[in-house]
Write a protein that holds these residues in place. Structure first.
Motif, mmCIF file in Angstrom:
data_model
loop_
_atom_site.group_PDB
_atom_site.id
_atom_site.type_symbol
_atom_site.label_atom_id
_atom_site.label_comp_id
_atom_site.label_asym_id
_atom_site.label_seq_id
_atom_site.Cartn_x
_atom_site.Cartn_y
_atom_site.Cartn_z
ATOM 1 N N PHE A 37 0.682 -1.252 0.029
ATOM 2 C CA PHE A 37 0.178 0.046 -0.109
ATOM 3 C C PHE A 37 0.979 1.208 -0.019
ATOM 4 O O PHE A 37 2.013 1.113 0.329
ATOM 5 C CB PHE A 37 -1.004 -0.096 1.328
ATOM 6 N N ARG A 38 0.135 2.511 -0.300
ATOM 7 C CA ARG A 38 0.916 3.673 -0.264
ATOM 8 C C ARG A 38 0.098 4.951 0.397
ATOM 9 O O ARG A 38 -1.025 4.634 0.075
ATOM 10 C CB ARG A 38 1.842 4.112 -1.460
ATOM 11 N N GLN A 39 0.809 5.553 0.937
ATOM 12 C CA GLN A 39 0.118 7.063 1.562
ATOM 13 C C GLN A 39 0.645 8.041 1.005
ATOM 14 O O GLN A 39 1.910 8.371 1.616
ATOM 15 C CB GLN A 39 -0.188 6.740 2.761
ATOM 16 N N ALA A 40 0.342 8.800 0.251
ATOM 17 C CA ALA A 40 0.700 10.196 0.131
ATOM 18 C C ALA A 40 0.516 11.226 1.037
ATOM 19 O O ALA A 40 -0.727 11.156 1.529
ATOM 20 C CB ALA A 40 0.426 10.555 -1.411
ATOM 21 N N PRO A 41 1.032 12.404 1.148
ATOM 22 C CA PRO A 41 0.815 13.492 2.150
ATOM 23 C C PRO A 41 -0.685 13.942 1.818
ATOM 24 O O PRO A 41 -0.966 14.184 0.652
ATOM 25 C CB PRO A 41 1.784 14.630 1.965
ATOM 26 N N GLY A 42 -1.502 14.099 2.918
ATOM 27 C CA GLY A 42 -2.914 14.592 2.840
ATOM 28 C C GLY A 42 -3.862 13.460 2.137
ATOM 29 O O GLY A 42 -4.864 14.063 1.987
ATOM 30 N N LYS A 43 -3.271 12.470 1.883
ATOM 31 C CA LYS A 43 -4.103 11.315 1.269
ATOM 32 C C LYS A 43 -4.418 10.044 2.032
ATOM 33 O O LYS A 43 -3.539 9.753 2.908
ATOM 34 C CB LYS A 43 -3.748 10.908 -0.146
ATOM 35 N N GLU A 44 -5.393 9.429 1.877
ATOM 36 C CA GLU A 44 -5.628 8.141 2.451
ATOM 37 C C GLU A 44 -4.317 7.143 2.042
ATOM 38 O O GLU A 44 -4.166 7.180 0.864
ATOM 39 C CB GLU A 44 -7.151 7.696 2.649
ATOM 40 N N ARG A 45 -4.289 6.069 2.684
ATOM 41 C CA ARG A 45 -3.664 4.966 2.352
ATOM 42 C C ARG A 45 -4.487 4.248 1.182
ATOM 43 O O ARG A 45 -5.624 4.192 1.303
ATOM 44 C CB ARG A 45 -3.180 3.857 3.402
ATOM 45 N N GLU A 46 -3.611 3.897 0.133
ATOM 46 C CA GLU A 46 -4.288 3.172 -0.910
ATOM 47 C C GLU A 46 -3.531 2.000 -1.304
ATOM 48 O O GLU A 46 -2.514 1.826 -1.329
ATOM 49 C CB GLU A 46 -4.320 4.236 -2.360
ATOM 50 N N PHE A 47 -4.394 1.156 -1.757
ATOM 51 C CA PHE A 47 -3.911 -0.212 -2.375
ATOM 52 C C PHE A 47 -3.104 -0.175 -3.406
ATOM 53 O O PHE A 47 -3.208 0.727 -4.359
ATOM 54 C CB PHE A 47 -5.038 -0.977 -2.510
ATOM 55 N N VAL A 48 -1.793 -0.751 -3.735
ATOM 56 C CA VAL A 48 -0.991 -0.830 -4.715
ATOM 57 C C VAL A 48 -1.010 -2.306 -5.629
ATOM 58 O O VAL A 48 -1.160 -2.274 -6.572
ATOM 59 C CB VAL A 48 0.434 -0.331 -4.298
ATOM 60 N N ALA A 49 -0.728 -3.313 -4.656
ATOM 61 C CA ALA A 49 -0.562 -4.571 -5.450
ATOM 62 C C ALA A 49 -0.703 -5.561 -4.305
ATOM 63 O O ALA A 49 -0.254 -5.268 -3.117
ATOM 64 C CB ALA A 49 0.810 -4.670 -6.101
ATOM 65 N N HIS A 50 -1.322 -7.008 -4.432
ATOM 66 C CA HIS A 50 -0.841 -7.925 -3.728
ATOM 67 C C HIS A 50 -0.751 -9.139 -4.521
ATOM 68 O O HIS A 50 -0.907 -9.125 -5.921
ATOM 69 C CB HIS A 50 -2.166 -8.201 -2.864
ATOM 70 N N ILE A 51 -0.222 -10.128 -3.570
ATOM 71 C CA ILE A 51 0.087 -11.536 -4.511
ATOM 72 C C ILE A 51 -0.255 -12.704 -3.665
ATOM 73 O O ILE A 51 -0.137 -12.450 -2.018
ATOM 74 C CB ILE A 51 1.729 -11.511 -4.667
ATOM 75 N N ASN A 52 -0.829 -13.517 -3.991
ATOM 76 C CA ASN A 52 -1.090 -14.965 -3.256
ATOM 77 C C ASN A 52 -0.146 -15.644 -2.556
ATOM 78 O O ASN A 52 1.110 -15.502 -3.112
ATOM 79 C CB ASN A 52 -2.334 -15.684 -3.964
ATOM 80 N N TRP A 53 -0.497 -16.622 -1.806
ATOM 81 C CA TRP A 53 0.761 -17.353 -1.217
ATOM 82 C C TRP A 53 1.784 -17.977 -2.350
ATOM 83 O O TRP A 53 2.771 -18.247 -1.985
ATOM 84 C CB TRP A 53 0.027 -18.443 -0.222
ATOM 85 N N SER A 54 1.096 -18.495 -3.398
ATOM 86 C CA SER A 54 1.882 -19.170 -4.342
ATOM 87 C C SER A 54 2.611 -18.500 -5.248
ATOM 88 O O SER A 54 3.710 -18.635 -5.713
ATOM 89 C CB SER A 54 1.167 -20.320 -5.357
ATOM 90 N N GLY A 55 2.367 -17.056 -5.261
ATOM 91 C CA GLY A 55 2.761 -16.151 -6.373
ATOM 92 C C GLY A 55 2.250 -15.974 -7.672
ATOM 93 O O GLY A 55 2.640 -15.159 -8.445
ATOM 94 N N TYR A 56 1.310 -17.018 -7.802
ATOM 95 C CA TYR A 56 0.660 -17.192 -9.356
ATOM 96 C C TYR A 56 -0.393 -16.221 -9.461
ATOM 97 O O TYR A 56 -0.419 -15.822 -10.763
ATOM 98 C CB TYR A 56 0.207 -18.474 -9.279
ATOM 99 N N THR A 57 -0.997 -15.445 -8.402
ATOM 100 C CA THR A 57 -2.068 -14.727 -8.588
ATOM 101 C C THR A 57 -1.618 -13.257 -7.977
ATOM 102 O O THR A 57 -1.113 -13.415 -6.798
ATOM 103 C CB THR A 57 -3.193 -15.096 -7.821
ATOM 104 N N THR A 58 -1.523 -12.278 -8.799
ATOM 105 C CA THR A 58 -1.465 -10.945 -8.401
ATOM 106 C C THR A 58 -2.307 -9.962 -8.940
ATOM 107 O O THR A 58 -3.575 -10.218 -9.637
ATOM 108 C CB THR A 58 -0.213 -10.406 -9.103
ATOM 109 N N LEU A 59 -2.554 -8.858 -8.107
ATOM 110 C CA LEU A 59 -3.389 -7.753 -8.566
ATOM 111 C C LEU A 59 -2.657 -6.651 -8.376
ATOM 112 O O LEU A 59 -2.052 -6.326 -7.462
ATOM 113 C CB LEU A 59 -4.811 -8.010 -7.591
ATOM 114 N N TYR A 60 -3.017 -5.667 -9.194
ATOM 115 C CA TYR A 60 -2.392 -4.173 -9.172
ATOM 116 C C TYR A 60 -3.498 -3.277 -9.359
ATOM 117 O O TYR A 60 -4.696 -3.321 -9.853
ATOM 118 C CB TYR A 60 -1.523 -4.051 -10.433
ATOM 119 N N ALA A 61 -3.338 -2.142 -8.678
ATOM 120 C CA ALA A 61 -4.023 -0.827 -8.969
ATOM 121 C C ALA A 61 -3.824 -0.353 -10.344
ATOM 122 O O ALA A 61 -2.974 -0.578 -10.914
ATOM 123 C CB ALA A 61 -3.793 0.228 -7.760
#
Length: 128
Positions: A37-61
């Motif tokens: 995740f990331r948080q810029a000044p004055g903004k809410e924390r936002e999702f960037v990317a995640h990866i499942n346990w095996s590494g085969y499934t990913t998702l990106y903003a």
């Protein structure tokens, strides 16, 4: 004590690349979803990317799709975020996080509430 420690942040110019790493200790996260995740000044924390346990499934903003790549090494208990073609809008504190449940849900893990453990963050600053 469970700890997630990010590294690799810094000051770069627009168009440059950075690779963030997150090392976990205190328990293994080989069965967990790992995210950034990331948080810029004055903004809410936002999702960037995640990866499942095996590494085969990913998702990106949408804002990082095609530029960032998330990966993991279960043997080392680490997760990384390769960031290419950085721009000023990528300036933020970047956090890694480990999921609450081994059950994968693409929706749940785009939200901070899906994560039980968080790192302290690493600053990424992109100058234009």
């Amino acid at each position: 004590q469970v700890q997630l420690v990010e590294s690799g942040g810094g000051l770069v110019q627009a168009g440059d690349s950075l690779r963030l790493s997150c090392a976990a200790s205190g328990r293994t996260f080989s069965g967990s979803v790992l995210g950034w995740f990331r948080q810029a000044p004055g903004k809410e924390r936002e999702f960037v990317a995640h990866i499942n346990w095996s590494g085969y499934t990913t998702l990106y903003a949408d804002s990082v799709k095609g530029r960032f790549t998330i990966s993991r090494d279960n043997a080392k208990n680490t997760v990384a975020l390769q960031m290419n073609s950085l721009n000023a809008e990528d300036t933020a504190v970047y956090y890694c996080a480990a999921g609450r449940s081994p059950v994968y849900s693409s929706t749940l893990y785009t939200h901070a509430r899906g994560y039980a453990y968080w790192g302290q963050g690493t600053q990424v600053t992109v100058s234009s």
